[in-house]
Scaffold this active site. Structure first.
Site, short mmCIF file in Angstrom:
data_model
loop_
_atom_site.label_atom_id
_atom_site.label_comp_id
_atom_site.label_asym_id
_atom_site.label_seq_id
_atom_site.Cartn_x
_atom_site.Cartn_y
_atom_site.Cartn_z
N LYS A 218 1.65 -7.79 5.33
CA LYS A 218 1.76 -7.32 3.94
C LYS A 218 2.74 -6.16 3.82
O LYS A 218 3.60 -6.15 2.92
CB LYS A 218 0.37 -6.91 3.42
CG LYS A 218 -0.63 -8.07 3.35
CD LYS A 218 -1.96 -7.66 2.78
CE LYS A 218 -2.74 -6.76 3.69
NZ LYS A 218 -3.16 -7.43 4.94
N THR A 219 2.64 -5.20 4.71
CA THR A 219 3.57 -4.06 4.70
C THR A 219 4.99 -4.53 5.00
O THR A 219 5.96 -4.07 4.38
CB THR A 219 3.13 -2.99 5.72
OG1 THR A 219 1.80 -2.56 5.39
CG2 THR A 219 4.07 -1.80 5.70
N ARG B 286 0.45 -9.00 14.47
CA ARG B 286 0.33 -7.66 15.07
C ARG B 286 -0.37 -7.75 16.43
O ARG B 286 0.03 -7.07 17.39
CB ARG B 286 -0.44 -6.74 14.13
CG ARG B 286 -0.57 -5.30 14.66
CD ARG B 286 -1.29 -4.42 13.66
NE ARG B 286 -0.46 -4.21 12.47
CZ ARG B 286 -0.96 -3.84 11.29
NH1 ARG B 286 -2.26 -3.68 11.14
NH2 ARG B 286 -0.15 -3.65 10.26
N THR C 247 -6.92 -5.76 1.67
CA THR C 247 -7.67 -6.70 2.50
C THR C 247 -8.91 -7.18 1.76
O THR C 247 -9.61 -8.06 2.24
CB THR C 247 -8.11 -6.02 3.82
OG1 THR C 247 -8.86 -4.84 3.50
CG2 THR C 247 -6.90 -5.64 4.65
N ASP D 243 -0.61 0.77 -0.14
CA ASP D 243 -1.49 0.05 0.78
C ASP D 243 -2.95 0.38 0.43
O ASP D 243 -3.23 1.43 -0.14
CB ASP D 243 -1.18 0.46 2.22
CG ASP D 243 -1.70 -0.53 3.23
OD1 ASP D 243 -2.17 -1.62 2.82
OD2 ASP D 243 -1.65 -0.24 4.45
#
Length: 342
Positions: free
Chosen positions: A68-69, A221, A162, A113
Site C-alpha cells: 500500500k505504501t 515484505r 488494514t 497510513d
C-alpha cells in the site's frame, strides 16, 4: 511477544524499513503482481495526466506488507508530484493537519497510513479539504472565536488501512478510487524474490526463489526479509550462491515450515486441535491460552491461516480444518458440535 517473528508483515526494525525502501519499485511498470489493480490505477493516472488534473482521492485496503505504501509512492512518481507521508495516530490536533494541508501544492500527494485510526475531530476536519479544497479553521475561543476559511491547493489524498470496516461511511465515500490489495500468489512472489536478489547483488536460481516464495505467506515484505536471511546464511555456510538445499536449511532453522507457518501459527493451531478439540473456540480464549494479545492474533496470525484454509471463523468461534491437522501430523478430533456450525 517473547521473540521476534520472521513472518510478521510489519517492519521489525528501522534498518529493515530502510532496506525495504531500497527494494521498492518506483513505477507501475516495475510493480509485480496485483494485475487488475495496476491496470485500473494506470487508466486513472493517465486520464488525470491527460486532463492536467490531480488524481482522485485513493484508498488502499488490505493486510499489512502487501504494498500500500509502495503504491502511494508510485502514484507520486507517476504524477511527478511531491508526497507527504503521515499516519492516523500521528495527527492528534487539527493544527497538525492544518500545517500539512497549507503546505501542499497543486497535484501533491498526501499519504495517510492507518487512516482508520484518525480521531473523529481530524476526520471531520478532512471532509471539506477532500471535497472543496478548503478548511475552516477556528481561532480564539468563546465570544472571541472566529472561523477563518482557508483555501487549499488541489491535492490527492491517498489513504491506507488494514481495517476498511473501521472507516466511517462519510470518510470512505469521499474516496473516488477504492482498491483492495490481496495476498500474492507464489508465482508473483517468485518474481519479486528474483528482482530483489538482483538489487541485493545475490545469485539465486529459480528453485530457491520458489522455496522462499512458498514460505512467504503471500506477502512481499516477508519474501524480501526471508531472502535477506537466506542470503546471509549462504554467505556464511556456502559460497554466496543461494541454492535450494541451503535455502531450505536456512528457513527450517528459522522455524518457518513449508507452508510459511512459524512457531506462533503452529502453536495456535495445536491449541485449537489439542486443547479445544478442534474448536470452536473464541479468539479471546485463544489469546488467554497463548498469552498473546487478541489484536496480534487477529491482525498478524489469523489472516493467513484463514487465507490458506487452516482456520475457519464462525459465529461460535474459530475451528481448525482437516488440512491444518494434516499439515501438523495431528489426527483431527471427532467433534460433533462442529457440524452445527455450517
Amino acid at each position: 511477544m517473547s521473540r521476534e517473528r520472521m513472518v510478521t508483515p510489519e517492519n521489525i526494525t528501522p534498518e529493515e524499513e530502510s532496506i525495504q525502501l531500497s527494494l521498492r519499485p518506483k513505477t507501475l511498470a516495475e510493480y509485480i503482481g496485483q494485475k487488475e489493480l495496476r491496470e485500473k490505477l494506470k487508466v486513472s493516472i493517465d486520464a488525470a495526466k491527460k486532463r492536467d488534473e490531480c488524481l482522485e482521492h485513493v484508498l488502499f485496503y488490505g493486510p499489512p506488507g502487501l504494498g500500500k505504501t509502495t503504491l502511494a509512492h508510485i502514484i507520486a512518481a507517476e504524477m511527478k508530484a511531491r508526497i507527504f507521508v503521515t499516519s492516523g495516530p500521528a495527527l492528534q490536533r487539527t493544527g497538525d493537519l492544518m500545517g500539512i494541508l497549507t503546505n501542499l501544492s497543486d497535484n501533491d500527494i498526501l499519504f495517510i497510513d492507518e487512516i482508520h485510526r484518525l480521531s473523529p475531530i481530524i476526520e471531520e476536519f478532512l471532509y471539506p479539504a477532500m471535497e472543496d479544497y478548503k478548511v475552516d479553521f477556528v481561532v480564539d475561543k468563546g465570544a472571541f472565536a472566529k472561523v477563518i476559511n482557508v483555501p487549499l491547493k488541489k491535492f490527492t489524498l491517498v489513504g491506507a488501512t488494514t481495517r476498511a470496516g473501521m472507516l466511517t461511511a462519510p470518510l470512505r465515500d469521499r474516496f473516488g478510487l477504492y482498491y483492495h490489495i490481496d495476498f500474492y500468489p507464489p508465482e508473483d512472489l517468485q518474481e519479486i524474490v528474483t528482482r530483489s536478489s538482483k538489487l541485493l547483488k545475490s545469485e539465486i536460481n529459480l528453485e530457491s526463489a520458489n522455496v522462499i516464495a512458498s514460505r512467504s505467506r503471500g506477502t512481499p515484505r516477508i519474501a524480501n526479509r526471508l531472502l535477506r536471511r537466506v542470503r546471509d546464511y549462504c554467505d556464511v555456510k556456502g559460497d554466496g550462491k543461494i541454492t535450494r538445499e541451503l535455502t531450505e536449511v536456512a528457513l527450517d532453522s528459522e522455524g518457518i515450515d513449508s507452508a510459511g507457518l512459524d512457531y506462533l501459527d503452529r502453536k495456535m493451531l495445536k491449541i485449537i486441535l489439542d486443547y479445544y478439540n478442534g474448536g470452536p473456540v473464541g479468539i479471546e480464549a485463544l489469546g488467554a491460552t497463548l498469552n498473546e494479545e487478541v489484536d496480534t492474533l487477529v491482525d498478524m496470525v489469523e489472516p493467513y491461516l484463514l487465507k490458506i484454509g487452516f482456520v475457519q471463523r464462525t459465529k461460535r468461534g474459530r475451528i481448525a480444518s482437516s488440512d491444518a491437522a494434516a499439515h501438523l501430523g495431528i489426527s483431527l478430533p471427532s467433534n460433533p458440535s462442529q457440524s452445527s456450525l455450517f
